[in-house]
Design an enzyme around this catalytic site. Structure first.
Site, PDB file in Angstrom:
ATOM      1  CD  GLN A 127      -6.209  -3.754   2.751  1.00  0.00           C
ATOM      2  OE1 GLN A 127      -6.099  -4.262   1.642  1.00  0.00           O
ATOM      3  NE2 GLN A 127      -5.226  -3.780   3.638  1.00  0.00           N
ATOM      4  CG  MET A 157      -1.898  -1.197   1.140  1.00  0.00           C
ATOM      5  SD  MET A 157      -3.434  -0.951   2.040  1.00  0.00           S
ATOM      6  CE  MET A 157      -2.832  -0.746   3.685  1.00  0.00           C
ATOM      7  N   GLY A 158       2.155   1.094  -0.335  1.00  0.00           N
ATOM      8  CA  GLY A 158       3.024   2.262  -0.463  1.00  0.00           C
ATOM      9  C   GLY A 158       3.563   2.761   0.861  1.00  0.00           C
ATOM     10  N   GLY A 211      10.920  -2.802   5.580  1.00  0.00           N
ATOM     11  CA  GLY A 211      10.149  -4.056   5.620  1.00  0.00           C
ATOM     12  C   GLY A 211       9.709  -4.438   4.215  1.00  0.00           C
ATOM     13  CG  HIS A 212       6.811  -2.004   2.169  1.00  0.00           C
ATOM     14  ND1 HIS A 212       6.737  -0.830   2.885  1.00  0.00           N
ATOM     15  CD2 HIS A 212       5.570  -2.547   2.220  1.00  0.00           C
ATOM     16  CE1 HIS A 212       5.499  -0.675   3.330  1.00  0.00           C
ATOM     17  NE2 HIS A 212       4.771  -1.697   2.950  1.00  0.00           N
ATOM     18  CB  SER A 264       4.060  -0.483  10.668  1.00  0.00           C
ATOM     19  OG  SER A 264       2.782  -0.007  10.298  1.00  0.00           O
ATOM     20  CG  HIS A 273       8.398   0.323   5.966  1.00  0.00           C
ATOM     21  ND1 HIS A 273       8.628  -1.028   6.049  1.00  0.00           N
ATOM     22  CD2 HIS A 273       7.059   0.478   6.179  1.00  0.00           C
ATOM     23  CE1 HIS A 273       7.509  -1.661   6.324  1.00  0.00           C
ATOM     24  NE2 HIS A 273       6.521  -0.766   6.397  1.00  0.00           N
TER      25      HIS A 273
HETATM   26  P1  AMP Z   1       1.406  -2.957   3.483  1.00  0.00           P
HETATM   27  O1  AMP Z   1       1.987  -1.923   2.568  1.00  0.00           O
HETATM   28  O2  AMP Z   1       1.360  -2.547   4.903  1.00  0.00           O
HETATM   29  O3  AMP Z   1       0.107  -3.539   2.954  1.00  0.00           O
HETATM   30  O4  AMP Z   1       2.435  -4.172   3.467  1.00  0.00           O
HETATM   31  C1  AMP Z   1       2.807  -4.813   2.275  1.00  0.00           C
HETATM   32  C2  AMP Z   1       3.555  -6.075   2.608  1.00  0.00           C
HETATM   33  O5  AMP Z   1       4.727  -5.757   3.348  1.00  0.00           O
HETATM   34  C3  AMP Z   1       2.739  -7.059   3.455  1.00  0.00           C
HETATM   35  O6  AMP Z   1       2.969  -8.384   2.987  1.00  0.00           O
HETATM   36  C4  AMP Z   1       3.309  -6.849   4.833  1.00  0.00           C
HETATM   37  O7  AMP Z   1       3.195  -7.986   5.674  1.00  0.00           O
HETATM   38  C5  AMP Z   1       4.765  -6.569   4.505  1.00  0.00           C
HETATM   39  N1  AMP Z   1       5.396  -5.856   5.611  1.00  0.00           N
HETATM   40  C6  AMP Z   1       4.980  -4.710   6.201  1.00  0.00           C
HETATM   41  N2  AMP Z   1       5.790  -4.369   7.225  1.00  0.00           N
HETATM   42  C7  AMP Z   1       6.741  -5.325   7.288  1.00  0.00           C
HETATM   43  C8  AMP Z   1       7.862  -5.557   8.133  1.00  0.00           C
HETATM   44  N3  AMP Z   1       8.168  -4.732   9.124  1.00  0.00           N
HETATM   45  N4  AMP Z   1       8.623  -6.640   7.908  1.00  0.00           N
HETATM   46  C9  AMP Z   1       8.323  -7.505   6.900  1.00  0.00           C
HETATM   47  N5  AMP Z   1       7.279  -7.350   6.064  1.00  0.00           N
HETATM   48  C10 AMP Z   1       6.482  -6.285   6.250  1.00  0.00           C
END
Ligand code: AMP
Length: 277
Positions: A61, A30-31, A36-37, A185, A34
């Protein structure tokens, strides 16, 4: 890197890749990207000939009153991150392209979809599965990469792939944390420094749980009450739950088959974290 905003454009770009060379890794996001992504993107880059990343803040969602309108947007830096990471196609569709009126819906399973995250966010996983189904079909992904941070989402996406016989491997990726242990996050951007320093108690409580397990204390109620003590400055603990990998609650933690899942609120910001033991 191609930046593609239309579904037709994505179809054309994928059609151009000859079938024999087509081995597509896909990272839906969802952009507000960071590290994690980025860890998902890097892994997908290593394992795929074509790498597609999507950025789409999926309205279905978000529940009424959640942060859909304020969800952090960083389009310019997201593009740069993807470019540098070697993404081939950055797919950024519009809501109108992705949804039509009166569509058929996908429902999360009635038990696993309505516990934990599904209790407080009823309907959230229906929206997640709906958009993931669309994106997996559009990207024609051989593999799609998801973070363990959203453990229940990961499990439900894996179940959807099984239940609907989708031809895509779901690759679980480890949680990436900051130097003090806070799981990264996009929503951490909402936290002030003071709130962030309190949010560190979340990962501290998970560390404490690990220590207890290592010392042989496996009773869930014992672990949970100790975690609560560590999170004394957290505004609201929504849940701490110890479940097996199929999301069944455990009275006694089973090493190698357990997850400890936490959801809290700090200064109105909802944060989740977990550890797989
Ligand atoms: P989101 O942009 O929050 O929808 O996340 C996109 C993907 O990145 C999802 O599969 C999340 O589980 C993953 N993600 C988000 N934060 C982290 C993190 N800190 N470590 C690993 N994966 C992450």
């Amino acid at each position: 890197m191609q930046i593609i905003k239309s579904i037709d454009g994505l179809k054309r770009a994928i059609d151009k890749i000859t079938i024999d060379d087509r081995d597509i890794g896909f990272v839906p996001t969802m952009g507000a990207l960071h590290s994690g992504h980025l860890s998902l993107i890097r892994r997908a880059r290593e394992e795929s000939t074509t790498l597609i990343v999507s950025i789409f803040v999926n309205p279905t969602q978000f529940l009424e009153g959640e942060d859909l309108d304020n969800y952090p947007k960083r389009e310019e830096s997201d593009r740069k991150i993807c470019e540098v990471a070697g993404v081939d196609i950055l797919f950024m569709p519009s809501i109108d392209d992705m949804y039509s009126k009166d569509e058929l819906s996908i429902s999360a399973p009635s038990i696993r979809g309505y516990i934990l995250e599904g209790t407080k966010r009823a309907g959230h996983f229906d929206g997640v599965l709906q958009i993931v189904m669309k994106l997996l079909n559009l990207s024609r992904a051989d593999r799609a990469y998801f973070g363990k941070k959203d453990a229940q989402q990961l499990a439900l996406v894996m179940q959807m792939v099984r239940d609907y016989f989708l031809d895509c491997e779901i690759v679980p990726c480890e949680i990436i944390r900051d130097e003090y242990g806070l799981a990264l996050s996009s929503r951490n951007a909402y936290l002030s420094d003071e709130q962030k320093s309190r949010a560190y108690q979340i990962s501290k409580s998970l560390k404490r749980a690990t220590q207890l397990v290592l010392s042989g204390r496996l009773e869930s109620h014992d672990i949970i009450s100790n975690m609560r003590l560590v999170m004394s400055d957290i505004d609201e603990i929504e849940y701490i739950s110890i479940v097996d990998r199929a999301f069944r609650p455990l009275d006694t933690l089973e090493i190698g088959n357990s997850m400890i899942l936490v959801a809290v609120k700090v200064g109105g910001v909802r944060l989740i974290d977990n550890i797989w033991i």
